[in-house]
Each structure stands twice: as C-alpha cells, then as structure tokens.
Design a protein around this motif. Structure first.
Motif, PDB file in Angstrom:
ATOM      1  N   LEU A  12      -3.776  -3.308  23.358  1.00 37.63           N
ATOM      2  CA  LEU A  12      -3.892  -2.247  22.357  1.00 37.63           C
ATOM      3  C   LEU A  12      -4.371  -2.737  20.992  1.00 37.63           C
ATOM      4  CD1 LEU A  12      -0.481  -0.442  23.119  1.00 37.63           C
ATOM      5  CD2 LEU A  12      -2.765   0.232  23.937  1.00 37.63           C
ATOM      6  N   ARG A  13      -4.409  -4.055  20.802  1.00 34.84           N
ATOM      7  CA  ARG A  13      -4.718  -4.653  19.499  1.00 34.84           C
ATOM      8  C   ARG A  13      -3.768  -4.128  18.414  1.00 34.84           C
ATOM      9  NH1 ARG A  13      -7.175  -7.798  22.307  1.00 34.84           N
ATOM     10  NH2 ARG A  13      -9.313  -8.531  22.009  1.00 34.84           N
ATOM     11  N   LYS A  14      -2.505  -3.967  18.767  1.00 35.61           N
ATOM     12  CA  LYS A  14      -1.502  -3.467  17.821  1.00 35.61           C
ATOM     13  C   LYS A  14      -0.288  -4.384  17.809  1.00 35.61           C
ATOM     14  CE  LYS A  14      -2.751   1.443  18.004  1.00 35.61           C
ATOM     15  NZ  LYS A  14      -2.298   2.796  18.355  1.00 35.61           N
ATOM     16  N   GLY A  15       0.671  -4.038  16.964  1.00 37.99           N
ATOM     17  CA  GLY A  15       1.931  -4.766  16.910  1.00 37.99           C
ATOM     18  C   GLY A  15       1.901  -5.955  15.966  1.00 37.99           C
ATOM     19  N   MET A  16       2.942  -6.764  16.070  1.00 35.24           N
ATOM     20  CA  MET A  16       3.167  -7.870  15.141  1.00 35.24           C
ATOM     21  C   MET A  16       2.017  -8.880  15.133  1.00 35.24           C
ATOM     22  SD  MET A  16       6.506 -10.345  15.131  1.00 35.24           S
ATOM     23  CE  MET A  16       6.021 -11.256  16.606  1.00 35.24           C
ATOM     24  N   ILE A  17       1.419  -9.143  16.280  1.00 33.60           N
ATOM     25  CA  ILE A  17       0.372 -10.163  16.361  1.00 33.60           C
ATOM     26  C   ILE A  17      -0.903  -9.715  15.655  1.00 33.60           C
ATOM     27  CG2 ILE A  17      -1.142 -11.340  18.043  1.00 33.60           C
ATOM     28  CD1 ILE A  17       1.412 -11.592  19.790  1.00 33.60           C
ATOM     29  N   SER A  18      -1.080  -8.420  15.455  1.00 30.02           N
ATOM     30  CA  SER A  18      -2.260  -7.912  14.750  1.00 30.02           C
ATOM     31  C   SER A  18      -2.120  -8.004  13.235  1.00 30.02           C
ATOM     32  CB  SER A  18      -2.516  -6.452  15.138  1.00 30.02           C
ATOM     33  OG  SER A  18      -1.513  -5.609  14.576  1.00 30.02           O
ATOM     34  N   GLN A  19      -0.941  -8.417  12.749  1.00 27.77           N
ATOM     35  CA  GLN A  19      -0.639  -8.336  11.315  1.00 27.77           C
ATOM     36  C   GLN A  19      -1.017  -9.568  10.513  1.00 27.77           C
ATOM     37  OE1 GLN A  19      -0.036  -5.280  10.374  1.00 27.77           O
ATOM     38  NE2 GLN A  19       2.139  -5.126  10.020  1.00 27.77           N
ATOM     39  N   GLY A  20      -1.000 -10.727  11.137  1.00 27.53           N
ATOM     40  CA  GLY A  20      -1.207 -11.941  10.355  1.00 27.53           C
ATOM     41  C   GLY A  20       0.063 -12.351   9.618  1.00 27.53           C
ATOM     42  N   HIS A  21      -0.020 -13.460   8.886  1.00 26.98           N
ATOM     43  CA  HIS A  21       1.127 -13.976   8.124  1.00 26.98           C
ATOM     44  C   HIS A  21       1.110 -13.405   6.708  1.00 26.98           C
ATOM     45  CE1 HIS A  21       2.517 -17.106  10.957  1.00 26.98           C
ATOM     46  NE2 HIS A  21       1.260 -17.057  11.370  1.00 26.98           N
ATOM     47  N   GLY A  22       2.271 -13.125   6.181  1.00 28.63           N
ATOM     48  CA  GLY A  22       2.355 -12.633   4.805  1.00 28.63           C
ATOM     49  C   GLY A  22       1.861 -11.215   4.676  1.00 28.63           C
ATOM     50  N   SER A  23       2.576 -10.288   5.312  1.00 26.32           N
ATOM     51  CA  SER A  23       2.116  -8.901   5.374  1.00 26.32           C
ATOM     52  C   SER A  23       2.332  -8.130   4.076  1.00 26.32           C
ATOM     53  CB  SER A  23       2.804  -8.172   6.538  1.00 26.32           C
ATOM     54  OG  SER A  23       4.195  -8.402   6.537  1.00 26.32           O
ATOM     55  N   VAL A  24       3.019  -8.736   3.102  1.00 26.75           N
ATOM     56  CA  VAL A  24       3.207  -8.116   1.779  1.00 26.75           C
ATOM     57  C   VAL A  24       2.681  -9.071   0.716  1.00 26.75           C
ATOM     58  CG1 VAL A  24       4.928  -7.385   0.070  1.00 26.75           C
ATOM     59  CG2 VAL A  24       5.175  -6.704   2.458  1.00 26.75           C
ATOM     60  N   ARG A  25       2.027  -8.510  -0.286  1.00 29.22           N
ATOM     61  CA  ARG A  25       1.568  -9.273  -1.448  1.00 29.22           C
ATOM     62  C   ARG A  25       2.167  -8.663  -2.710  1.00 29.22           C
ATOM     63  NH1 ARG A  25       0.198 -12.424   1.786  1.00 29.22           N
ATOM     64  NH2 ARG A  25      -1.648 -13.725   1.912  1.00 29.22           N
ATOM     65  N   VAL A  26       2.608  -9.546  -3.614  1.00 27.69           N
ATOM     66  CA  VAL A  26       3.128  -9.094  -4.907  1.00 27.69           C
ATOM     67  C   VAL A  26       2.371  -9.839  -6.004  1.00 27.69           C
ATOM     68  CG1 VAL A  26       5.145  -8.904  -6.412  1.00 27.69           C
ATOM     69  CG2 VAL A  26       5.429  -8.727  -3.922  1.00 27.69           C
ATOM     70  N   PHE A  27       1.866  -9.084  -6.979  1.00 27.67           N
ATOM     71  CA  PHE A  27       1.180  -9.660  -8.128  1.00 27.67           C
ATOM     72  C   PHE A  27       1.954  -9.236  -9.370  1.00 27.67           C
ATOM     73  CE2 PHE A  27      -1.805  -8.565  -4.764  1.00 27.67           C
ATOM     74  CZ  PHE A  27      -2.337  -9.816  -4.474  1.00 27.67           C
ATOM     75  N   ALA A  28       2.570 -10.207 -10.017  1.00 27.31           N
ATOM     76  CA  ALA A  28       3.504  -9.889 -11.102  1.00 27.31           C
ATOM     77  C   ALA A  28       3.210 -10.722 -12.345  1.00 27.31           C
ATOM     78  CB  ALA A  28       4.939 -10.143 -10.639  1.00 27.31           C
ATOM     79  N   ARG A  29       3.726 -10.245 -13.471  1.00 31.80           N
ATOM     80  CA  ARG A  29       3.624 -10.991 -14.721  1.00 31.80           C
ATOM     81  C   ARG A  29       4.901 -11.789 -14.932  1.00 31.80           C
ATOM     82  NH1 ARG A  29       3.508  -7.197 -18.798  1.00 31.80           N
ATOM     83  NH2 ARG A  29       4.070  -5.558 -17.333  1.00 31.80           N
TER      84      ARG A  29
END
Length: 545
Positions: free
Chosen positions: A339-356
């Motif tokens: 299905l090309r879905k699920g956890m393996i389709s996500q890659g590492h570091g699924s959240v990014r935060v850009f902060a001061r």
C-alpha cells in the motif's frame, strides 16, 4: 539504472563532464542534457542504482548508513570539541549520492540564510533570486503558489499522524509559545510542523529517481557507475578533463567545454587537492606539486551537531513503540510493500520544530527533530526501535559558526579524506546549543505533554546547569550529516568559487554541491543542493548563449 549507450564512453570526449550524481550533480547532468545539444557524461563512484532495495522505503535508512555498498563510511578525527571521539560521517556512494541514503526531509532553510550569502558578496543568491529554483525542483500540493512549485521533478509530501503522540506534542509546543506551522517552506519557517518529505506514494524521491531515471535514455547523456574520479586534467590554468578509475582501469576523459565537480563537501576538496589546486603547504606535505593556489580549499567546514534527548511515557498507546518489533513490524512492512503506507513510509523525524532561543532573536535559531519512538543501539548489531513507550528529540543550533576542515590524507586517490570537525567553538554556538536543549525541555514540561511523561531518560534530570548540559552535548552529540562549506563561494581570499560557481583562477571548472555554501543554512541540505544544481545548470546554459 544502467549506462544508456555503452559505446558513447568510447568517444572519450564530451561537452560536459559532471563528477558525482548526487543532489547537485544529478540535477546538473539532467538539465545540461535536456535540450539534446550537448554530450554530457555523469560519473558516479558507486555501483548501485535507483532500484537498490533499501533506497526506496523511507524508514530503511538504517540499512543504508554504514553500509559499504552505498556509503563512503567516512569518520572524523577525534577532537576535544566533541569529547575526543571519532564521529561517523556518512556520505552517499550510489546513483543519487546522499539524496539516495538521507532521511528524505524537505527543508529549504530560511530567507535569512540566502540573503546572508548575498550580503557576503554572492551576487544572485538572495532568497528572492533562489526561490524560483526551489519552485522549479518541486511538485507539491502543500502551501501557496507564491512559495511552492507545482510541476517539478521532485514530489514533496507531508508525514501523517499515525499515533496520539502528534496532537499531544503540538498542544505542548503551543503551550511553550511555539505555534503550529502548516508550511515551514512558505512565508516563514518558525513553528512546530509535520515534516515535509521528498517522497511520492510513500517512496523516496532522489536525483536518481527523479532527474536521472527520466533522462537516462537521452542519446546525449552517458551515466557511468562504478567510476571514480582520481584527478582533474589541467592544461595551464584550464581544466580540460578528468582522470578516472573504472573496473581497475585508469583512463582519461576530456571535456570540450566544462567540468562540473559535484562530489560533495568531503570529496570535492579532496579531488581539487589531488589535482594540485589548494593550499600549497598541504599539497607539498603530501608530495603534490601545486598547480594553482587556493588556500580556502578544504577549509570552512560546518555542520549541525546535536545530542539525543529521550523521554519515557507513563502509559502505553501514545507512541509507535509497538509497531517497531515482532509481528507488528512485519505488518508495517507488508503495509508499505502493498500500500506504500504506514510507519515505513514516514522516514525518521516525522516532526520538525523551528524555534527562537530567546525573545531577543528575530528568526528561529534552533531546530528540533522529533520522533514518537526511542531508538536503542545494539552491541555490534546496529540499532532497532525500543519497546519502551516514549519519544526522542535532538535539538541543535541552526546557523553554526564553528568551522573545521577536510583535506587529503595522502596523494593516494582512494585514501579517505581527513575530516576535522570543530563544534561549539564560539560563544554563540555554546550559548545557543544550551538554549536548544532548554527549549526542547520547555515543550516536554508543558501541558498536556508533562502529564504523559514518566521520566526524562536522556540527558536525565541530574543534568541541569549550563556546564552540565554543554558537557552532555560535547560528549554524546553527533553530526546531523549536513556538512557544508569546504569550497565556499565568495570574493574574499578564502573563497574557492565565484557567484557563478566557477573556481577562482581556473577556466572550465565549476563546483555545484554543498561545499560552495559560504555559511550553513537553517535546515537539511539535500534540497538546497538541488537548488544549487538547478542554478548552476541555468548559469552554464546562459553563458553558452
């Protein structure tokens, strides 16, 4: 991906020779061959192509890094600035270069980064001038037409929320005064966001899949894998070709017009030095006769450097921990295969935060990479997802100031380069690195995240003072594999290329990879290298007119 017309290599002369098929080189080779007018050769030291089994699934990164089939597996020299350890320096050694083995995160950096380049004398590289090239690369439904491209070769998608962690995390970030950002590649980068990926239908998009594969049947493009450049051929102050090693045979290939070196931040300065271009003192030390003095070759090496932080949850079901082992992992594999879905389709570091780091800072100077699971290292057997319910984060300085170097180890072309990092050398880097850890802790300590956390596993509650935090970063941190700057662009005495990416003082030679970045950008480097490749090809074709 095989070489399209094997007999073409017999002619031994091309209009353009592109050394390297990675984020810069794959783009340059594809674009220069597009109009059919010029004979283009792209050489790649690696032997694997775009169909290599582990390059397509985004989460298969662990099978690419430290894999000698596709990774140069370089290591840095031990240095006191990072605890006298040697750090892993993965570099892609396959078609697509590092774009085929990276974490597939789409991140341009900030407007400020490119405007800084322009202020440093790199005319034509301001944000408004590079934005059209970023848009030319991508094909995405994200964001607005003002900032995003709709028809480019690289598909850009967004990670999906696969467990309760994400909403919990974004709510806590908001409590810590970091709002959610729908498109960090749009008007502004600041905020917490789901990561954007160079992926299509859950599979990696690299320069191998998206630039070279569509171009491989062009009669005027030759792609040679398993071919290592050993030195440039110089006639006086002009580059006229490349010496190569292919299947144990040494050969010379000539370029009628230009050679474009896209071997990356580690291997580009190495190739220049092996050819007699660089600091005469370093060249003579290794028995190489200097041909052209450029003292900046191999200097100005920068990277992002971060220590891992981990937290354990006080109840199950929040993270992805259960999906990473046993039969559940098998189910995720099947989900991706069919299905090309699920956890393996996500890659590492699924959240990014850009902060001061503080209210006094105008633009985000801290980046956090977040994943809803914990990775554990196995003795001699790589790594796997821990069954401990929790999450990890690394939080680091965006625009590092500390610089190291990368130079030849000897005159032998197959010896790895000497990578000498320096981290946390300046007051700014130290202060911001400490603030980065504290900002990550701010999120973990904010509601509703704090109610779900049992304990901080690393660095741990005992690490509180600025001195202790700095020591933890020094002793446990790793490069985030964003090395740049070793052949920087500019007009000062340490610059290696000019604003048109031509090597100062040498005709017929350009560089188009991360090594030309005069300062490090606020993010991942693969897509900015594609931008450099697009702009380089555009400038070459414009010069021909």
């Amino acid at each position: 991906m095989s070489m399209s017309n094997k007999n073409k290599a017999d002619q031994e002369t091309f209009d353009f020779i592109v050394v390297g098929s990675g984020s810069g080189g794959g783009v340059v080779a594809s674009r220069l061959s597009e109009n059919g007018k010029y004979q283009v050769l792209c050489i790649e030291a690696g032997t694997k192509g775009a169909s290599y089994i582990f390059t397509r699934p985004p989460l298969a990164l662990q099978y690419l890094v430290d894999n000698p089939a596709v990774d140069w597996r370089y290591e840095s020299e031990p240095d006191p600035s990072y605890g006298n350890r040697s750090l892993a320096v993965p570099r892609g050694k396959m078609l697509g270069g590092s774009s085929s083995i990276n974490a597939i995160v789409y991140n341009r950096g900030q407007k400020l980064d490119y405007d800084t380049w322009s202020r440093l004398g790199c005319t034509g590289w301001s944000y408004s001038e590079v934005l059209p090239y970023f848009k030319k690369i991508e094909n995405t439904k994200l964001g607005s037409d003002e900032f995003r491209g709709r028809n480019g070769p690289i598909s850009v998608t967004q990670t999906r929320k696969l467990c309760p962690f994400y909403d919990l995390f974004f709510a806590a970030a908001k409590s810590a005064d970091i709002p959610y950002n729908e498109d960090y590649s749009g008007a502004m980068q600041e905020g917490a966001a789901m990561a954007q990926l160079t992926a299509r239908n859950g599979a990696r998009q690299s320069t191998a899949t998206s630039y070279l594969r569509p171009a491989r049947n062009r009669k005027n493009l030759t792609i040679m894998k398993g071919t290592e450049a050993t030195s440039l051929i110089l006639e006086g102050k002009r580059c006229v070709g490349v010496r190569i090693m292919q299947k144990g045979q040494r050969r010379e290939i000539r370029a009628r017009r230009e050679v474009i070196v896209c071997a990356g931040t580690a291997n580009t300065p190495k190739l220049l030095e092996l050819s007699g271009i660089g600091n005469p003192d370093i060249l003579r030390k290794h028995g190489i006769e200097p041909v052209h003095e450029l003292r900046g070759v191999g200097e100005n090496l920068r990277d992002h450097y971060a220590a891992l932080m981990k937290w354990k949850f006080n109840r199950p079901g929040i993270s992805l921990a259960k999906k990473g082992r046993g039969w559940r992992l098998g189910l995720e594999v099947l989900k991706w295969v069919f299905l090309r879905k699920g956890m393996i389709s996500q890659g590492h570091g699924s959240v990014r935060v850009f902060a001061r780091s503080s209210d006094q800072v105008k633009e985000p100077d801290v980046m956090m990479v977040v994943s809803p699971y914990i990775i554990e290292l196995l003795a001699g057997k790589g790594r796997r997802m821990s069954k401990t319910e929790g999450f990890f984060m690394y939080s680091h300085v965006q625009r590092t100031e500390s610089t190291g170097s990368v130079h030849i180890r000897s005159a032998a072309p197959f010896d790895p380069p000497v990578v000498k990092y320096r981290f946390l050398d300046t007051d700014y880097d130290r202060k911001t690195a400490i603030a980065a850890v504290r900002r990550a802790r701010d999120i973990a300590a904010s509601s509703p995240m704090r109610e779900a956390i049992a304990t901080e596993l690393a660095p741990g509650a005992a690490i509180k003072s600025d001195e202790d935090i700095l020591s933890y970063i020094r002793e446990t941190g790793q490069s985030t594999q964003h090395m740049v700057g070793s052949c920087k662009m500019g007009k000062d005495p340490m610059a290696v290329v000019d604003e048109r990416l031509k090597v100062h003082g040498i005709e017929g030679l350009r560089i188009a990879d991360a090594s030309v970045m005069p300062t490090i950008i606020s993010g991942n480097t693969s897509v900015p290298c594609m931008m450099i490749g697009e702009k380089c090809a555009d400038m070459i074709l414009a010069d021909l007119k």
